[in-house]
Scaffold this motif. Structure first.
Motif, PDB file in Angstrom:
ATOM      1  N   CYS A 262      31.472  41.674  -0.890  1.00 37.15           N
ATOM      2  CA  CYS A 262      31.676  41.640   0.564  1.00 37.15           C
ATOM      3  C   CYS A 262      30.558  40.891   1.286  1.00 37.15           C
ATOM      4  O   CYS A 262      30.808  40.229   2.302  1.00 37.15           O
ATOM      5  CB  CYS A 262      31.838  43.055   1.114  1.00 37.15           C
ATOM      6  N   ASP A 263      29.328  40.965   0.753  1.00 42.13           N
ATOM      7  CA  ASP A 263      28.234  40.177   1.351  1.00 42.13           C
ATOM      8  C   ASP A 263      28.560  38.693   1.261  1.00 42.13           C
ATOM      9  O   ASP A 263      28.345  37.921   2.185  1.00 42.13           O
ATOM     10  CB  ASP A 263      26.903  40.443   0.620  1.00 42.13           C
ATOM     11  N   LYS A 264      29.094  38.301   0.099  1.00 42.02           N
ATOM     12  CA  LYS A 264      29.437  36.878  -0.089  1.00 42.02           C
ATOM     13  C   LYS A 264      30.634  36.510   0.784  1.00 42.02           C
ATOM     14  O   LYS A 264      30.697  35.402   1.332  1.00 42.02           O
ATOM     15  CB  LYS A 264      29.742  36.648  -1.572  1.00 42.02           C
ATOM     16  N   LEU A 265      31.551  37.432   0.952  1.00 38.57           N
ATOM     17  CA  LEU A 265      32.703  37.182   1.829  1.00 38.57           C
ATOM     18  C   LEU A 265      32.221  36.894   3.246  1.00 38.57           C
ATOM     19  O   LEU A 265      32.670  35.931   3.891  1.00 38.57           O
ATOM     20  CB  LEU A 265      33.649  38.403   1.798  1.00 38.57           C
ATOM     21  N   LYS A 266      31.269  37.709   3.713  1.00 40.63           N
ATOM     22  CA  LYS A 266      30.717  37.493   5.066  1.00 40.63           C
ATOM     23  C   LYS A 266      30.067  36.109   5.138  1.00 40.63           C
ATOM     24  O   LYS A 266      30.253  35.370   6.105  1.00 40.63           O
ATOM     25  CB  LYS A 266      29.656  38.554   5.392  1.00 40.63           C
ATOM     26  N   PHE A 268      30.706  33.377   3.455  1.00 39.66           N
ATOM     27  CA  PHE A 268      31.669  32.262   3.484  1.00 39.66           C
ATOM     28  C   PHE A 268      32.497  32.269   4.763  1.00 39.66           C
ATOM     29  O   PHE A 268      32.916  31.205   5.227  1.00 39.66           O
ATOM     30  CB  PHE A 268      32.558  32.284   2.235  1.00 39.66           C
ATOM     31  N   LEU A 269      32.731  33.441   5.337  1.00 31.62           N
ATOM     32  CA  LEU A 269      33.479  33.461   6.600  1.00 31.62           C
ATOM     33  C   LEU A 269      32.618  32.835   7.709  1.00 31.62           C
ATOM     34  O   LEU A 269      33.125  32.168   8.604  1.00 31.62           O
ATOM     35  CB  LEU A 269      33.909  34.882   6.963  1.00 31.62           C
ATOM     36  N   LYS A 270      31.293  33.073   7.626  1.00 31.29           N
ATOM     37  CA  LYS A 270      30.371  32.487   8.614  1.00 31.29           C
ATOM     38  C   LYS A 270      30.264  30.983   8.428  1.00 31.29           C
ATOM     39  O   LYS A 270      30.112  30.233   9.371  1.00 31.29           O
ATOM     40  CB  LYS A 270      28.968  33.096   8.432  1.00 31.29           C
ATOM     41  N   ASN A 271      30.332  30.545   7.168  1.00 34.42           N
ATOM     42  CA  ASN A 271      30.010  29.151   6.849  1.00 34.42           C
ATOM     43  C   ASN A 271      31.198  28.295   6.423  1.00 34.42           C
ATOM     44  O   ASN A 271      31.021  27.315   5.697  1.00 34.42           O
ATOM     45  CB  ASN A 271      28.938  29.112   5.755  1.00 34.42           C
ATOM     46  N   SER A 272      32.391  28.682   6.792  1.00 30.80           N
ATOM     47  CA  SER A 272      33.543  27.832   6.474  1.00 30.80           C
ATOM     48  C   SER A 272      34.489  27.829   7.665  1.00 30.80           C
ATOM     49  O   SER A 272      34.313  28.600   8.605  1.00 30.80           O
ATOM     50  CB  SER A 272      34.279  28.340   5.230  1.00 30.80           C
ATOM     51  N   GLU A 273      35.498  26.956   7.573  1.00 29.22           N
ATOM     52  CA  GLU A 273      36.443  26.851   8.689  1.00 29.22           C
ATOM     53  C   GLU A 273      37.661  27.755   8.492  1.00 29.22           C
ATOM     54  O   GLU A 273      38.688  27.581   9.157  1.00 29.22           O
ATOM     55  CB  GLU A 273      36.886  25.389   8.822  1.00 29.22           C
ATOM     56  N   ALA A 274      37.537  28.737   7.569  1.00 28.34           N
ATOM     57  CA  ALA A 274      38.696  29.576   7.224  1.00 28.34           C
ATOM     58  C   ALA A 274      39.204  30.371   8.420  1.00 28.34           C
ATOM     59  O   ALA A 274      38.418  30.889   9.212  1.00 28.34           O
ATOM     60  CB  ALA A 274      38.309  30.539   6.111  1.00 28.34           C
ATOM     61  N   LYS A 275      40.522  30.453   8.502  1.00 28.54           N
ATOM     62  CA  LYS A 275      41.164  31.184   9.607  1.00 28.54           C
ATOM     63  C   LYS A 275      41.745  32.516   9.144  1.00 28.54           C
ATOM     64  O   LYS A 275      42.269  33.292   9.921  1.00 28.54           O
ATOM     65  CB  LYS A 275      42.314  30.345  10.198  1.00 28.54           C
ATOM     66  N   ARG A 276      41.727  32.726   7.811  1.00 27.23           N
ATOM     67  CA  ARG A 276      42.195  33.986   7.247  1.00 27.23           C
ATOM     68  C   ARG A 276      41.621  34.125   5.838  1.00 27.23           C
ATOM     69  O   ARG A 276      40.999  33.185   5.325  1.00 27.23           O
ATOM     70  CB  ARG A 276      43.722  34.070   7.240  1.00 27.23           C
ATOM     71  N   PHE A 277      41.829  35.286   5.247  1.00 29.35           N
ATOM     72  CA  PHE A 277      41.240  35.540   3.928  1.00 29.35           C
ATOM     73  C   PHE A 277      42.295  36.102   2.981  1.00 29.35           C
ATOM     74  O   PHE A 277      43.076  36.982   3.359  1.00 29.35           O
ATOM     75  CB  PHE A 277      40.078  36.541   4.067  1.00 29.35           C
ATOM     76  N   MET A 285      42.849  44.899  -7.185  1.00 28.98           N
ATOM     77  CA  MET A 285      43.510  46.214  -7.231  1.00 28.98           C
ATOM     78  C   MET A 285      42.545  47.307  -6.771  1.00 28.98           C
ATOM     79  O   MET A 285      42.967  48.418  -6.457  1.00 28.98           O
ATOM     80  CB  MET A 285      43.888  46.564  -8.683  1.00 28.98           C
ATOM     81  N   ASN A 286      41.250  47.008  -6.797  1.00 26.99           N
ATOM     82  CA  ASN A 286      40.253  48.050  -6.539  1.00 26.99           C
ATOM     83  C   ASN A 286      40.388  48.638  -5.133  1.00 26.99           C
ATOM     84  O   ASN A 286      40.359  47.905  -4.142  1.00 26.99           O
ATOM     85  CB  ASN A 286      38.840  47.469  -6.753  1.00 26.99           C
ATOM     86  N   SER A 287      40.500  49.950  -5.075  1.00 27.80           N
ATOM     87  CA  SER A 287      40.807  50.589  -3.783  1.00 27.80           C
ATOM     88  C   SER A 287      39.672  50.406  -2.772  1.00 27.80           C
ATOM     89  O   SER A 287      39.928  50.165  -1.590  1.00 27.80           O
ATOM     90  CB  SER A 287      41.143  52.064  -3.979  1.00 27.80           C
ATOM     91  N   LEU A 288      38.409  50.488  -3.229  1.00 25.68           N
ATOM     92  CA  LEU A 288      37.295  50.326  -2.280  1.00 25.68           C
ATOM     93  C   LEU A 288      37.215  48.877  -1.786  1.00 25.68           C
ATOM     94  O   LEU A 288      37.018  48.624  -0.588  1.00 25.68           O
ATOM     95  CB  LEU A 288      35.970  50.728  -2.945  1.00 25.68           C
ATOM     96  N   LEU A 289      37.410  47.932  -2.701  1.00 26.46           N
ATOM     97  CA  LEU A 289      37.335  46.519  -2.310  1.00 26.46           C
ATOM     98  C   LEU A 289      38.417  46.186  -1.277  1.00 26.46           C
ATOM     99  O   LEU A 289      38.161  45.442  -0.318  1.00 26.46           O
ATOM    100  CB  LEU A 289      37.477  45.623  -3.554  1.00 26.46           C
ATOM    101  N   ARG A 290      39.597  46.747  -1.454  1.00 17.76           N
ATOM    102  CA  ARG A 290      40.695  46.470  -0.508  1.00 17.76           C
ATOM    103  C   ARG A 290      40.328  46.957   0.905  1.00 17.76           C
ATOM    104  O   ARG A 290      40.531  46.260   1.892  1.00 17.76           O
ATOM    105  CB  ARG A 290      42.009  47.128  -0.986  1.00 17.76           C
ATOM    106  N   VAL A 291      39.724  48.143   0.963  1.00 17.97           N
ATOM    107  CA  VAL A 291      39.344  48.706   2.269  1.00 17.97           C
ATOM    108  C   VAL A 291      38.190  47.905   2.882  1.00 17.97           C
ATOM    109  O   VAL A 291      38.224  47.514   4.048  1.00 17.97           O
ATOM    110  CB  VAL A 291      38.945  50.203   2.103  1.00 17.97           C
ATOM    111  N   LYS A 292      37.165  47.652   2.079  1.00 16.45           N
ATOM    112  CA  LYS A 292      35.956  46.990   2.594  1.00 16.45           C
ATOM    113  C   LYS A 292      36.224  45.539   2.995  1.00 16.45           C
ATOM    114  O   LYS A 292      35.698  45.055   3.995  1.00 16.45           O
ATOM    115  CB  LYS A 292      34.814  47.041   1.557  1.00 16.45           C
ATOM    116  N   ALA A 293      37.054  44.843   2.210  1.00 20.67           N
ATOM    117  CA  ALA A 293      37.379  43.442   2.552  1.00 20.67           C
ATOM    118  C   ALA A 293      38.141  43.407   3.876  1.00 20.67           C
ATOM    119  O   ALA A 293      37.889  42.544   4.736  1.00 20.67           O
ATOM    120  CB  ALA A 293      38.205  42.806   1.442  1.00 20.67           C
TER     121      ALA A 293
END
Ligand code: KG4
Ligand code: ZN
Length: 359
Positions: A262-266, A268-277, A285-293
Protein backbone atom coordinates in the motif's frame (compact mmCIF):
# COMPACT_ATOMS: atom_id res chain seq x y z
CA UNK A 1 -11.27 -10.16 -40.54
CA UNK A 2 -14.43 -10.29 -38.47
CA UNK A 3 -14.00 -10.49 -34.72
CA UNK A 4 -14.44 -14.09 -33.53
CA UNK A 5 -17.60 -14.56 -31.44
CA UNK A 6 -16.52 -17.27 -29.03
CA UNK A 7 -12.90 -17.43 -27.89
CA UNK A 8 -11.58 -20.45 -26.01
CA UNK A 9 -8.86 -19.48 -23.50
CA UNK A 10 -6.22 -21.89 -22.19
CA UNK A 11 -3.89 -21.35 -19.23
CA UNK A 12 -1.40 -23.98 -18.06
CA UNK A 13 1.34 -21.64 -16.86
CA UNK A 14 1.79 -23.14 -13.39
CA UNK A 15 -0.26 -25.56 -11.27
CA UNK A 16 -3.78 -24.86 -12.54
CA UNK A 17 -5.19 -26.37 -15.72
CA UNK A 18 -7.78 -23.90 -16.88
CA UNK A 19 -9.99 -23.35 -19.92
CA UNK A 20 -12.67 -20.74 -20.46
CA UNK A 21 -15.04 -19.53 -23.15
CA UNK A 22 -15.53 -15.79 -23.61
CA UNK A 23 -18.37 -14.39 -25.71
CA UNK A 24 -17.03 -11.27 -27.41
CA UNK A 25 -20.51 -10.09 -28.43
CA UNK A 26 -22.04 -10.05 -24.95
CA UNK A 27 -18.64 -9.52 -23.20
CA UNK A 28 -19.50 -12.41 -20.88
CA UNK A 29 -17.54 -15.38 -19.58
CA UNK A 30 -19.64 -18.42 -20.53
CA UNK A 31 -17.45 -20.89 -18.65
CA UNK A 32 -14.24 -20.84 -16.63
CA UNK A 33 -13.10 -24.30 -15.55
CA UNK A 34 -10.09 -24.57 -13.25
CA UNK A 35 -8.57 -27.89 -12.26
CA UNK A 36 -6.21 -27.20 -9.38
CA UNK A 37 -3.15 -29.36 -8.72
CA UNK A 38 -2.59 -28.01 -5.21
CA UNK A 39 -3.24 -31.39 -3.54
CA UNK A 40 -0.59 -33.03 -5.76
CA UNK A 41 2.13 -30.51 -4.89
CA UNK A 42 1.26 -30.03 -1.21
CA UNK A 43 3.40 -32.92 0.01
CA UNK A 44 6.48 -31.31 -1.61
CA UNK A 45 5.80 -27.88 -0.07
CA UNK A 46 5.66 -26.17 -3.48
CA UNK A 47 5.08 -26.73 -7.19
CA UNK A 48 7.19 -29.49 -8.81
CA UNK A 49 7.48 -28.37 -12.46
CA UNK A 50 7.81 -31.82 -14.05
CA UNK A 51 4.80 -33.17 -12.15
CA UNK A 52 2.80 -30.07 -13.07
CA UNK A 53 3.49 -30.53 -16.82
CA UNK A 54 2.46 -34.19 -16.71
CA UNK A 55 -0.70 -33.33 -14.80
CA UNK A 56 -1.66 -30.73 -17.44
CA UNK A 57 -1.30 -33.41 -20.15
CA UNK A 58 -3.64 -35.63 -18.13
CA UNK A 59 -6.18 -32.93 -17.26
CA UNK A 60 -6.57 -30.96 -20.50
CA UNK A 61 -9.03 -33.25 -22.36
CA UNK A 62 -11.43 -33.46 -19.38
CA UNK A 63 -11.16 -29.73 -18.67
CA UNK A 64 -11.93 -29.05 -22.35
CA UNK A 65 -15.08 -31.21 -22.21
CA UNK A 66 -16.21 -29.57 -18.95
CA UNK A 67 -15.56 -26.11 -20.38
CA UNK A 68 -17.75 -26.76 -23.46
CA UNK A 69 -20.47 -28.32 -21.32
CA UNK A 70 -20.57 -25.46 -18.81
CA UNK A 71 -20.83 -22.93 -21.66
CA UNK A 72 -23.49 -25.00 -23.44
CA UNK A 73 -21.59 -24.98 -26.74
CA UNK A 74 -19.81 -27.48 -28.99
CA UNK A 75 -16.26 -27.31 -30.32
CA UNK A 76 -17.64 -26.18 -33.70
CA UNK A 77 -18.88 -22.96 -32.06
CA UNK A 78 -15.33 -21.90 -31.11
CA UNK A 79 -14.08 -19.22 -33.49
CA UNK A 80 -10.62 -18.59 -31.98
CA UNK A 81 -8.23 -20.13 -29.47
CA UNK A 82 -6.14 -18.01 -27.07
CA UNK A 83 -3.34 -19.56 -25.06
CA UNK A 84 -0.85 -18.34 -22.46
CA UNK A 85 2.51 -18.04 -24.18
CA UNK A 86 4.64 -16.70 -21.30
CA UNK A 87 5.69 -16.26 -18.48
CA UNK A 88 5.36 -19.51 -16.56
CA UNK A 89 6.97 -22.92 -16.09
CA UNK A 90 8.36 -23.77 -19.50
CA UNK A 91 7.18 -27.39 -19.63
CA UNK A 92 3.70 -26.36 -18.50
CA UNK A 93 3.51 -23.59 -21.10
CA UNK A 94 4.57 -26.03 -23.81
CA UNK A 95 1.76 -28.42 -22.94
CA UNK A 96 -0.88 -25.66 -23.18
CA UNK A 97 0.60 -24.20 -26.35
CA UNK A 98 0.73 -27.60 -28.04
CA UNK A 99 -2.89 -28.30 -27.11
CA UNK A 100 -3.92 -24.82 -28.33
CA UNK A 101 -2.10 -25.22 -31.63
CA UNK A 102 -3.54 -28.66 -32.26
CA UNK A 103 -7.06 -27.49 -31.43
CA UNK A 104 -6.86 -24.31 -33.54
CA UNK A 105 -5.49 -26.33 -36.44
CA UNK A 106 -8.20 -28.99 -36.08
CA UNK A 107 -10.98 -26.37 -35.89
CA UNK A 108 -9.34 -24.22 -38.57
CA UNK A 109 -9.57 -21.08 -36.42
CA UNK A 110 -6.94 -18.46 -35.50
CA UNK A 111 -4.64 -18.94 -32.52
CA UNK A 112 -3.68 -16.03 -30.26
CA UNK A 113 -0.71 -16.03 -27.90
CA UNK A 114 -1.38 -14.09 -24.71
CA UNK A 115 1.00 -12.78 -22.05
CA UNK A 116 -0.03 -14.19 -18.66
CA UNK A 117 0.95 -11.06 -16.69
CA UNK A 118 -0.92 -8.76 -19.03
CA UNK A 119 -3.94 -11.03 -18.64
CA UNK A 120 -3.73 -10.68 -14.83
CA UNK A 121 -3.34 -6.90 -15.22
CA UNK A 122 -6.63 -6.56 -17.12
CA UNK A 123 -8.53 -9.18 -15.08
CA UNK A 124 -10.34 -6.61 -12.86
CA UNK A 125 -12.15 -5.50 -16.02
CA UNK A 126 -13.58 -8.86 -17.12
CA UNK A 127 -17.33 -8.21 -17.27
CA UNK A 128 -16.75 -4.64 -15.99
CA UNK A 129 -16.21 -1.28 -17.78
CA UNK A 130 -12.61 -0.25 -18.26
CA UNK A 131 -11.13 3.27 -18.43
CA UNK A 132 -7.59 4.32 -19.29
CA UNK A 133 -5.08 5.15 -18.00
CA UNK A 134 -5.18 2.94 -14.94
CA UNK A 135 -2.52 1.93 -12.44
CA UNK A 136 -2.38 -1.85 -12.10
CA UNK A 137 -0.75 -4.00 -9.45
CA UNK A 138 -0.21 -7.64 -10.41
CA UNK A 139 0.61 -9.41 -7.17
CA UNK A 140 1.00 -13.19 -7.28
CA UNK A 141 3.26 -16.08 -6.31
CA UNK A 142 5.81 -15.10 -8.96
CA UNK A 143 5.31 -11.37 -9.54
CA UNK A 144 4.77 -8.07 -7.78
CA UNK A 145 4.65 -5.37 -10.43
CA UNK A 146 3.03 -1.97 -10.89
CA UNK A 147 2.02 -0.97 -14.42
CA UNK A 148 0.48 2.04 -16.09
CA UNK A 149 -1.97 0.76 -18.71
CA UNK A 150 -2.74 3.45 -21.29
CA UNK A 151 -4.57 1.06 -23.60
CA UNK A 152 -4.73 -2.71 -24.17
CA UNK A 153 -1.57 -2.35 -26.27
CA UNK A 154 0.31 0.37 -24.42
CA UNK A 155 1.49 -0.89 -21.04
CA UNK A 156 4.36 0.62 -19.07
CA UNK A 157 6.11 -1.21 -16.26
CA UNK A 158 6.55 1.36 -13.46
CA UNK A 159 8.21 -0.72 -10.77
CA UNK A 160 8.53 -4.20 -9.34
CA UNK A 161 10.10 -6.35 -6.65
CA UNK A 162 13.84 -6.85 -6.88
CA UNK A 163 13.70 -10.25 -5.16
CA UNK A 164 10.76 -12.29 -3.79
CA UNK A 165 7.18 -11.71 -4.89
CA UNK A 166 4.58 -10.86 -2.23
CA UNK A 167 2.95 -14.28 -2.73
CA UNK A 168 6.34 -15.89 -2.14
CA UNK A 169 6.62 -13.98 1.15
CA UNK A 170 3.26 -15.48 2.19
CA UNK A 171 4.26 -18.96 0.97
CA UNK A 172 7.75 -18.96 2.55
CA UNK A 173 6.37 -17.47 5.77
CA UNK A 174 3.71 -20.18 5.98
CA UNK A 175 6.34 -22.86 5.36
CA UNK A 176 8.49 -21.52 8.22
CA UNK A 177 5.43 -21.67 10.48
CA UNK A 178 4.66 -25.24 9.36
CA UNK A 179 1.39 -24.22 7.71
CA UNK A 180 1.85 -25.93 4.33
CA UNK A 181 1.42 -24.77 0.75
CA UNK A 182 0.06 -22.43 -0.58
CA UNK A 183 0.64 -20.04 2.31
CA UNK A 184 -1.52 -17.04 1.36
CA UNK A 185 -4.99 -18.43 2.11
CA UNK A 186 -4.03 -19.98 5.47
CA UNK A 187 -2.08 -16.90 6.64
CA UNK A 188 -5.06 -14.75 5.62
CA UNK A 189 -7.44 -16.92 7.66
CA UNK A 190 -5.29 -17.20 10.79
CA UNK A 191 -4.57 -13.45 10.71
CA UNK A 192 -8.23 -12.74 11.52
CA UNK A 193 -7.56 -13.92 15.09
CA UNK A 194 -4.05 -12.48 15.47
CA UNK A 195 -2.41 -9.28 16.72
CA UNK A 196 -0.74 -7.24 13.94
CA UNK A 197 1.63 -5.59 16.44
CA UNK A 198 2.88 -8.81 18.07
CA UNK A 199 6.07 -9.02 15.97
CA UNK A 200 7.88 -6.08 14.35
CA UNK A 201 8.94 -6.19 10.70
CA UNK A 202 10.94 -3.24 9.41
CA UNK A 203 9.66 -1.86 6.10
CA UNK A 204 12.09 -2.62 3.26
CA UNK A 205 13.89 0.30 1.62
CA UNK A 206 15.43 -0.42 -1.76
CA UNK A 207 18.55 1.60 -2.62
CA UNK A 208 17.93 1.23 -6.38
CA UNK A 209 14.99 3.65 -6.20
CA UNK A 210 11.54 4.39 -4.83
CA UNK A 211 9.85 2.44 -7.63
CA UNK A 212 11.21 -0.92 -6.41
CA UNK A 213 9.98 -3.29 -3.73
CA UNK A 214 11.69 -6.07 -1.78
CA UNK A 215 10.26 -8.93 0.27
CA UNK A 216 13.23 -11.22 0.89
CA UNK A 217 14.14 -9.47 4.18
CA UNK A 218 10.75 -10.40 5.64
CA UNK A 219 11.56 -14.08 5.50
CA UNK A 220 14.83 -13.50 7.38
CA UNK A 221 13.09 -11.32 9.98
CA UNK A 222 10.38 -13.96 10.42
CA UNK A 223 13.01 -16.66 10.86
CA UNK A 224 14.67 -14.63 13.64
CA UNK A 225 11.32 -14.05 15.39
CA UNK A 226 10.42 -17.74 15.08
CA UNK A 227 13.78 -18.84 16.56
CA UNK A 228 13.42 -16.43 19.49
CA UNK A 229 9.84 -17.59 20.08
CA UNK A 230 10.91 -21.28 20.02
CA UNK A 231 13.36 -20.48 22.84
CA UNK A 232 10.65 -18.65 24.80
CA UNK A 233 8.09 -21.42 24.30
CA UNK A 234 10.72 -24.17 24.83
CA UNK A 235 9.66 -26.03 21.69
CA UNK A 236 11.85 -27.37 18.87
CA UNK A 237 9.48 -26.74 15.94
CA UNK A 238 7.21 -23.86 14.92
CA UNK A 239 4.33 -26.29 14.42
CA UNK A 240 4.37 -26.83 18.21
CA UNK A 241 3.51 -23.17 18.90
CA UNK A 242 0.16 -22.53 20.60
CA UNK A 243 -2.57 -21.36 18.18
CA UNK A 244 -2.53 -17.75 19.43
CA UNK A 245 1.22 -17.44 18.70
CA UNK A 246 0.73 -18.74 15.15
CA UNK A 247 -2.17 -16.33 14.64
CA UNK A 248 -0.02 -13.41 15.86
CA UNK A 249 2.80 -14.39 13.51
CA UNK A 250 0.36 -14.56 10.58
CA UNK A 251 -1.27 -11.22 11.40
CA UNK A 252 2.07 -9.42 11.82
CA UNK A 253 3.53 -10.85 8.61
CA UNK A 254 0.38 -10.16 6.57
CA UNK A 255 0.21 -6.62 7.90
CA UNK A 256 3.85 -5.96 6.93
CA UNK A 257 3.31 -7.30 3.39
CA UNK A 258 0.07 -5.35 2.88
CA UNK A 259 1.54 -2.10 4.26
CA UNK A 260 4.56 -2.45 1.97
CA UNK A 261 2.26 -2.88 -1.05
CA UNK A 262 0.00 0.00 0.00
CA UNK A 263 2.94 2.38 0.59
CA UNK A 264 4.05 1.70 -2.98
CA UNK A 265 0.48 2.13 -4.22
CA UNK A 266 0.40 5.59 -2.63
CA UNK A 267 3.76 6.42 -4.22
CA UNK A 268 2.58 5.48 -7.73
CA UNK A 269 -0.78 7.21 -7.35
CA UNK A 270 1.12 10.39 -6.40
CA UNK A 271 3.62 10.00 -9.23
CA UNK A 272 1.59 8.82 -12.20
CA UNK A 273 -1.30 10.04 -14.32
CA UNK A 274 -3.52 7.10 -13.28
CA UNK A 275 -7.22 7.82 -12.96
CA UNK A 276 -8.11 4.50 -11.31
CA UNK A 277 -6.47 1.44 -9.80
CA UNK A 278 -6.82 -2.26 -10.67
CA UNK A 279 -5.69 -5.00 -8.27
CA UNK A 280 -5.05 -8.50 -9.64
CA UNK A 281 -3.17 -11.80 -9.16
CA UNK A 282 -3.45 -14.52 -6.52
CA UNK A 283 -2.51 -12.22 -3.61
CA UNK A 284 -5.36 -9.90 -4.65
CA UNK A 285 -7.54 -12.51 -2.88
CA UNK A 286 -6.09 -11.31 0.42
CA UNK A 287 -8.86 -9.86 2.56
CA UNK A 288 -6.71 -7.20 4.27
CA UNK A 289 -5.13 -6.06 1.00
CA UNK A 290 -8.57 -5.66 -0.60
CA UNK A 291 -9.74 -3.42 2.26
CA UNK A 292 -6.52 -1.39 2.56
CA UNK A 293 -6.13 -0.84 -1.20
CA UNK A 294 -9.72 0.43 -1.35
CA UNK A 295 -8.96 2.82 1.55
CA UNK A 296 -5.89 4.21 -0.22
CA UNK A 297 -7.88 4.75 -3.43
CA UNK A 298 -10.63 6.47 -1.49
CA UNK A 299 -8.11 8.90 -0.01
CA UNK A 300 -6.96 9.69 -3.57
CA UNK A 301 -10.62 9.89 -4.71
CA UNK A 302 -10.15 7.34 -7.47
CA UNK A 303 -12.04 4.09 -8.16
CA UNK A 304 -10.48 0.86 -6.87
CA UNK A 305 -11.18 -2.06 -9.22
CA UNK A 306 -10.59 -5.36 -7.42
CA UNK A 307 -10.41 -8.46 -9.61
CA UNK A 308 -13.33 -10.77 -8.77
CA UNK A 309 -12.11 -13.68 -6.58
CA UNK A 310 -12.60 -16.25 -9.39
CA UNK A 311 -10.32 -14.17 -11.65
CA UNK A 312 -7.53 -13.53 -9.08
CA UNK A 313 -5.67 -16.84 -9.09
CA UNK A 314 -4.67 -18.37 -12.41
CA UNK A 315 -7.61 -18.78 -14.79
CA UNK A 316 -8.25 -18.94 -18.52
CA UNK A 317 -11.12 -16.42 -18.53
CA UNK A 318 -8.53 -13.63 -18.30
CA UNK A 319 -6.64 -15.12 -21.26
CA UNK A 320 -9.72 -15.27 -23.50
CA UNK A 321 -10.87 -11.81 -22.33
CA UNK A 322 -7.53 -10.19 -23.13
CA UNK A 323 -7.29 -11.92 -26.51
CA UNK A 324 -10.71 -10.50 -27.35
CA UNK A 325 -9.50 -6.94 -26.72
CA UNK A 326 -5.86 -7.18 -27.72
CA UNK A 327 -5.88 -9.39 -30.79
CA UNK A 328 -5.09 -7.81 -34.12
CA UNK A 329 -4.95 -9.37 -37.54
CA UNK A 330 -1.16 -9.46 -37.45
CA UNK A 331 -1.20 -11.14 -34.03
CA UNK A 332 -2.42 -14.48 -35.36
CA UNK A 333 0.06 -17.03 -34.10
CA UNK A 334 1.76 -19.58 -36.31
CA UNK A 335 0.27 -23.06 -36.12
CA UNK A 336 3.55 -24.63 -37.17
CA UNK A 337 4.67 -26.90 -34.31
CA UNK A 338 8.13 -25.36 -34.07
CA UNK A 339 7.54 -21.69 -34.88
CA UNK A 340 7.58 -19.31 -31.94
CA UNK A 341 7.27 -16.01 -33.78
CA UNK A 342 4.13 -14.04 -34.51
CA UNK A 343 3.36 -14.06 -38.21
CA UNK A 344 1.27 -12.11 -40.62
CA UNK A 345 -2.31 -13.35 -41.01
CA UNK A 346 -2.11 -13.19 -44.80
CA UNK A 347 0.99 -15.36 -44.72
CA UNK A 348 -0.80 -17.79 -42.45
CA UNK A 349 -3.74 -18.01 -44.86
CA UNK A 350 -1.30 -18.66 -47.73
CA UNK A 351 0.52 -21.38 -45.76
CA UNK A 352 -2.80 -22.90 -44.90
CA UNK A 353 -3.98 -22.94 -48.52
CA UNK A 354 -0.68 -24.53 -49.62
CA UNK A 355 -0.54 -27.21 -46.94
CA UNK A 356 -0.39 -30.80 -48.19
CA UNK A 357 -3.74 -32.52 -48.65
CA UNK A 358 -4.77 -35.04 -46.00
CA UNK A 359 -4.67 -38.71 -47.04
O1 KG4 B 1 -1.84 -15.82 -9.50
P1 KG4 B 1 -1.53 -17.09 -8.80
O2 KG4 B 1 -2.61 -18.16 -8.77
O3 KG4 B 1 -0.30 -17.81 -9.41
C1 KG4 B 1 0.82 -17.15 -9.89
O4 KG4 B 1 0.80 -16.73 -11.08
O5 KG4 B 1 1.75 -17.02 -9.05
O6 KG4 B 1 -1.08 -16.72 -7.32
C2 KG4 B 1 -0.75 -17.67 -6.35
C3 KG4 B 1 -0.28 -16.94 -5.09
C4 KG4 B 1 0.32 -17.85 -4.03
O7 KG4 B 1 1.54 -17.30 -3.60
C5 KG4 B 1 -0.72 -17.81 -2.91
O8 KG4 B 1 -0.16 -18.00 -1.63
C6 KG4 B 1 -1.30 -16.42 -3.07
O9 KG4 B 1 -1.39 -16.25 -4.48
N1 KG4 B 1 -2.61 -16.26 -2.45
C7 KG4 B 1 -2.85 -15.43 -1.40
C8 KG4 B 1 -4.21 -15.61 -1.04
N2 KG4 B 1 -4.76 -16.52 -1.90
C9 KG4 B 1 -3.77 -16.91 -2.76
N3 KG4 B 1 -2.03 -14.59 -0.76
C10 KG4 B 1 -2.55 -13.90 0.28
N4 KG4 B 1 -3.82 -14.03 0.70
C11 KG4 B 1 -4.69 -14.86 0.08
N5 KG4 B 1 -5.94 -14.97 0.51
ZN1 ZN C 1 -0.63 -16.04 -12.48
Amino acid sequence: MQKPRLILGIDTSCDETSMAIFDTASEKVLSNVISSQIALHQEYGGVVPELASREHVKNLPAVFEACLKEAGVTSDDIEAVAVTQTPGLVGCLLVGMSFGKALASRLNVPLYAVNHLEAHLFSPYIEKDIAFPFLGLVVSGGHTSFYLAKSYHDIELLGQTIDDAAGEAFDKGAKLLGLGYPGGPVVDKKSQEGDVAAYAFSRPRVKMGEQYLSFSGMKTALMQHVNAEMDRQQVSKACEFPANVVNDFCASLQNAIVETLCDKLKYFLKNSEAKRFGLSGGVAMNSLLRVKAAEVCESFKIPCDLAAPQYCTDNAAMIAYLASHQQRQEDVYSLSPIATQRINAKQLAKDHANRPAKN
